[in-house]
Design a protein around this motif. Sequence first.
Motif, PDB file in Angstrom:
ATOM      1  N   ALA A 163      -2.494   7.354   4.155  1.00 27.21           N
ATOM      2  CA  ALA A 163      -2.507   5.906   4.323  1.00 27.21           C
ATOM      3  C   ALA A 163      -3.875   5.372   3.939  1.00 27.21           C
ATOM      4  CB  ALA A 163      -2.189   5.523   5.777  1.00 27.21           C
ATOM      5  N   ASN A 180      -7.417  -1.690   2.963  1.00 27.60           N
ATOM      6  CA  ASN A 180      -8.481  -2.275   2.166  1.00 27.60           C
ATOM      7  C   ASN A 180      -9.392  -3.149   3.019  1.00 27.60           C
ATOM      8  OD1 ASN A 180      -7.099  -4.682   2.505  1.00 27.60           O
ATOM      9  ND2 ASN A 180      -6.357  -4.794   0.404  1.00 27.60           N
ATOM     10  N   HIS A 232      -5.271  -4.895   4.642  1.00 25.82           N
ATOM     11  CA  HIS A 232      -3.908  -4.655   4.201  1.00 25.82           C
ATOM     12  C   HIS A 232      -3.655  -3.156   4.098  1.00 25.82           C
ATOM     13  CE1 HIS A 232      -3.371  -8.884   3.459  1.00 25.82           C
ATOM     14  NE2 HIS A 232      -4.502  -8.897   2.775  1.00 25.82           N
ATOM     15  N   HIS A 278      -1.580   0.496   3.340  1.00 22.62           N
ATOM     16  CA  HIS A 278      -0.726   1.164   2.366  1.00 22.62           C
ATOM     17  C   HIS A 278      -0.338   2.506   2.942  1.00 22.62           C
ATOM     18  CE1 HIS A 278       0.709   2.928  -1.377  1.00 22.62           C
ATOM     19  NE2 HIS A 278      -0.069   3.972  -1.111  1.00 22.62           N
ATOM     20  N   TYR A 279       0.931   2.894   2.777  1.00 24.68           N
ATOM     21  CA  TYR A 279       1.409   4.166   3.303  1.00 24.68           C
ATOM     22  C   TYR A 279       2.179   4.927   2.229  1.00 24.68           C
ATOM     23  CZ  TYR A 279       0.601   1.675   7.672  1.00 24.68           C
ATOM     24  OH  TYR A 279       0.037   0.951   8.682  1.00 24.68           O
ATOM     25  N   LYS A 314       5.855   6.295   6.242  1.00 25.19           N
ATOM     26  CA  LYS A 314       6.211   4.899   6.503  1.00 25.19           C
ATOM     27  C   LYS A 314       7.124   4.796   7.707  1.00 25.19           C
ATOM     28  CE  LYS A 314       5.792   2.764   1.937  1.00 25.19           C
ATOM     29  NZ  LYS A 314       6.524   2.246   0.751  1.00 25.19           N
ATOM     30  N   GLY A 352      -3.227  -1.296  -4.184  1.00 25.17           N
ATOM     31  CA  GLY A 352      -2.700  -0.353  -3.199  1.00 25.17           C
ATOM     32  C   GLY A 352      -2.881   1.087  -3.568  1.00 25.17           C
ATOM     33  N   TYR A 363      -5.219   4.441  -3.878  1.00 27.32           N
ATOM     34  CA  TYR A 363      -6.368   5.075  -3.226  1.00 27.32           C
ATOM     35  C   TYR A 363      -6.591   6.441  -3.865  1.00 27.32           C
ATOM     36  CZ  TYR A 363      -6.047   1.468   0.350  1.00 27.32           C
ATOM     37  OH  TYR A 363      -6.034   0.268   1.017  1.00 27.32           O
TER      38      TYR A 363
END
Length: 125
Positions: free
Chosen positions: A48, A51, A55, A57-58, A63, A105, A107
């Motif tokens: 995960a 930012n 926000h 992200h997974y 999820k 999104g 990483y």
Amino acid sequence: VQLQASGGGLVQAGGSLRVSCSFSGRTFSNFGMGWFRQAPGKERELVAGINIGGHPHYVDTVKGRFTISRDNAENTVYLQMNNLKPEDTAVYYCAAYPAWAVVGGLYPESGVDYWGKGTQVTVSS
């Protein structure tokens, strides 16, 4: 910069754990943060990210079970893990990204500026 992860442990399948990562040495709010994990015999993978705007992200495998959050006042990023499964067993690492390295999104490991030492999470069946 120092990243210090904590909160790992042993839990039964279906249980919960929260891991934390404290950040020091730079301005935390300027960094995107990620949680990665590495299971025995497997490559390290993103779990995960969050930012600088908060926000999340997974990846699909977590999820609905994991929640990443950040507290800029405490310079800490958290990963709440619920309904844990044996396949979640791994060493969990936190990572810090400069804001520009987190786009759309994504990483990527190549964008990480700083890594923390891992914390072991073991889920028994």
